[in-house]
Design an enzyme around this catalytic site. Structure first.
Site, PDB file in Angstrom:
ATOM      1  N   TYR A  29       0.870  -1.280   0.077  1.00  0.00           N
ATOM      2  CA  TYR A  29       0.070   0.134  -0.098  1.00  0.00           C
ATOM      3  C   TYR A  29       0.875   1.171   0.087  1.00  0.00           C
ATOM      4  O   TYR A  29       1.614   1.580   1.079  1.00  0.00           O
ATOM      5  CB  TYR A  29      -0.855  -0.038   1.287  1.00  0.00           C
ATOM      6  CG  TYR A  29      -1.813   0.822   1.381  1.00  0.00           C
ATOM      7  CD1 TYR A  29      -2.331   1.929   0.268  1.00  0.00           C
ATOM      8  CD2 TYR A  29      -2.554   1.331   2.424  1.00  0.00           C
ATOM      9  CE1 TYR A  29      -3.192   2.893   0.483  1.00  0.00           C
ATOM     10  CE2 TYR A  29      -3.542   2.130   2.710  1.00  0.00           C
ATOM     11  CZ  TYR A  29      -3.709   3.253   1.699  1.00  0.00           C
ATOM     12  OH  TYR A  29      -4.736   4.034   1.874  1.00  0.00           O
ATOM     13  N   LYS A  43      -1.464  -1.561  -4.012  1.00  0.00           N
ATOM     14  CA  LYS A  43      -2.469  -0.185  -3.938  1.00  0.00           C
ATOM     15  C   LYS A  43      -1.709   0.861  -4.037  1.00  0.00           C
ATOM     16  O   LYS A  43      -0.934   1.252  -3.024  1.00  0.00           O
ATOM     17  CB  LYS A  43      -3.287  -0.477  -2.491  1.00  0.00           C
ATOM     18  CG  LYS A  43      -4.076   0.666  -2.447  1.00  0.00           C
ATOM     19  CD  LYS A  43      -5.099   0.579  -1.208  1.00  0.00           C
ATOM     20  CE  LYS A  43      -6.291   1.618  -1.287  1.00  0.00           C
ATOM     21  NZ  LYS A  43      -6.732   1.995  -0.050  1.00  0.00           N
TER      22      LYS A  43
END
Length: 309
Positions: free
Chosen positions: A143, A171
């Site tokens: 992330y 992400k």
């Protein structure tokens, strides 16, 4: 886009929201409210769920509470849709401990940022994720969240992380379209890439090259979010465009271009929005503050304009 290699290990695609964590009047974890919220999200057709992410206020959850959250969600939703556990922490040992608990609870993967606050260097970030990859029983979604971590991982670093065996997804939470496109073209054949904007830019890229999806925040508009992808996959581009317009209205009204809340934290804005929709999920924990009465009016006005309040 062919799902081969590490991409094929997971079926994550479409709209996967990072959900809020319900608290009761005393700001204790409210598993009863969580149960109703999870059922609503499932009924609205979400393609997966992220628990204890940024929107889920992981920073104010004790380790025991985070594990209890995983237990409650897993008991109710395991096998129904992909469950991804927010396992961000400062050291890899603790991340792996959360990952093991999430695995036992029936989760399908973990979401992990670089350690926040300490601002590690690129070689330290690589070492951190390698340690997690070597020991985690669940696949990893890396992330990149610059507003929250103070680190904007370079595409070159993300490429190195994508080579780790346990990493199956990225992400890329950036408002910089060029950076997202660069990430997508560099990594999408190797791992799944999330972060498509649900607007004309995202539509154009998805139509031209395909793609995996969006890990958004909260899913406050319900079915409009997953239907952006459902309709696109079915060939109804105009229907997808209409859903995307609703999503962009929320983002424009409530968030800055850098994806930071305009009049409060992300969790506070979303909890006020759910309350306006008749689904109270409690307030936020200190040091975060609930939004003002004026902000609640603005949130309600946006939802009313979209036919959601």
């Amino acid at each position: 886009m062919a799902d081969t290699g590490k991409r094929a290990r997971v079926g994550w695609r479409g709209y996967i929201p990072a959900i809020v964590t319900p608290f009761d009047a005393e700001l204790a974890l409210d598993t009863r409210a969580l149960g109703g919220y999870l059922e609503w999200l499932h009924a609205e057709g979400m393609h997966g769920l992220v628990l204890a992410g940024t929107t889920g206020e992981w920073t104010s959850l004790s380790p025991q509470e985070r594990k209890a959250l995983f237990d409650a969600a897993g008991a109710q939703m395991r096998g129904k849709l992909p469950l991804i556990a927010g396992c961000t922490w400062f050291t890899p040992n603790e991340v792996v401990e959360f990952a093991r608990h999430a695995h036992a609870a029936g989760f399908d993967g973990i979401l992990v940022t670089p350690p926040p606050y300490i601002r590690p260097r690129e070689d330290e970030i690589l070492g951190f994720y390698k340690a997690v990859s070597d020991a985690s029983p669940l696949p990893i979604c890396v992330y990149n969240w610059p507003p929250g971590t103070g680190i904007d991982m370079s595409v070159a670093l993300l490429e190195r992380l994508a080579d780790l065996d346990g990493v199956v997804a990225i992400k890329q939470s950036t408002s910089n379209l060029a950076r997202f496109v660069e990430t997508f073209f560099a990594l999408s054949e190797k791992v799944r890439v999330f972060g498509f904007s649900m607007d004309e830019h995202g539509l154009a890229l998805l139509q031209a090259r395909g793609g995996d999806g969006t890990m958004g925040a909260g899913a406050v508009l319900g079915r409009d979010h997953p239907d952006f992808y459902n309709l696109l996959w079915a060939g109804d581009v105009e229907g997808a465009r209409a859903c995307g317009r609703n999503d962009r209205r929320v983002l424009t009204d409530w968030y800055t271009p850098e994806l930071v809340g305009r009049f409060g934290s992300g969790p506070a804005i979303l909890k006020a929005a759910f309350a306006a929709r008749g689904m109270p999920l409690g307030g936020v924990r200190p040091p975060l503050l609930d939004v003002s009465a004026e902000a609640r009016e603005r949130i309600g006005a946006t939802l009313a304009a979209l036919g959601k309040a």
